[in-house]
Design a protein around this motif. Structure first.
Motif, PDB file in Angstrom:
ATOM      1  N   MET A 195       3.549  -7.903   6.363  1.00 12.94           N
ATOM      2  CA  MET A 195       2.279  -7.789   7.069  1.00 12.94           C
ATOM      3  C   MET A 195       1.969  -9.074   7.835  1.00 12.94           C
ATOM      4  N   VAL A 196       2.094 -10.212   7.160  1.00  7.87           N
ATOM      5  CA  VAL A 196       1.796 -11.495   7.807  1.00  7.87           C
ATOM      6  C   VAL A 196       2.744 -11.723   8.977  1.00  7.87           C
ATOM      7  N   PHE A 255       1.945   0.770   4.818  1.00 12.67           N
ATOM      8  CA  PHE A 255       2.318   0.243   6.126  1.00 12.67           C
ATOM      9  C   PHE A 255       3.387  -0.844   6.107  1.00 12.67           C
ATOM     10  N   TYR A 256       3.556  -1.525   4.989  1.00 12.63           N
ATOM     11  CA  TYR A 256       4.457  -2.675   4.960  1.00 12.63           C
ATOM     12  C   TYR A 256       5.403  -2.653   3.764  1.00 12.63           C
ATOM     13  N   HIS A 264      -3.355  -2.937  -2.258  1.00  9.32           N
ATOM     14  CA  HIS A 264      -1.999  -2.532  -2.641  1.00  9.32           C
ATOM     15  C   HIS A 264      -1.595  -1.252  -1.915  1.00  9.32           C
ATOM     16  N   SER A 265      -2.512  -0.310  -1.827  1.00  6.31           N
ATOM     17  CA  SER A 265      -2.228   0.956  -1.154  1.00  6.31           C
ATOM     18  C   SER A 265      -1.905   0.723   0.323  1.00  6.31           C
TER      19      SER A 265
END
Length: 128
Positions: free
Chosen positions: A97-98, A89-90, A83-84
């Motif tokens: 992310m994907v 980043f996303y 989760h962090s």
């Protein structure tokens, strides 16, 4: 989410040993880490103490040796770190992310097929 202490990368290596070998003593931790790192026994003992202070580990004495067990479940730690990572980043979204990996060609054909199969399996479970 559970209250998971901040664990450094080095401390994580110690935690991995304790997770893999619950109720492990100081000498065993040192022995196992000396195979994969060049840390001195004193450095490893310092990390064990830091992890106790952070609440990630607990210990008790058996004779003259300390035995360590984890206060934090590995699965809880992984969930918190996942989760962090997504939040940092996303913006907290797995889709971003994907998509980033797909756009940068970071996923092989095999990985894409695997991901597709995982999603299909998950979709079918929800229908049941």
């Amino acid at each position: 989410m559970k209250n998971i202490p901040q664990i450094s990368d080095a401390e994580l290596e110690v935690m991995k040993i304790v997770w893999k070998h619950p109720s492990i003593n100081t000498n065993e931790v040192i022995e196992k880490l000396s195979k994969t790192s060049n840390w001195s026994p004193k450095t490893i003992q310092t990390m064990l103490l830091r992890l106790i202070k952070k609440g990630a580990l607990k210990n008790h004495k058996e004779g003259r040796i300390f035995v360590y067990t984890a206060n934090v479940k590995e699965s809880d730690y992984i969930e918190e770190e996942s989760h962090s990572f997504l939040n940092r980043f996303y913006n907290g979204t797995l889709n971003s992310m994907v998509l980033n990996f797909l756009e940068k060609d970071k996923l092989s054909e095999h990985e894409i097929n695997e991901l597709y199969q995982i999603l299909e399996d998950r979709k079918n479970k929800r229908k049941e």
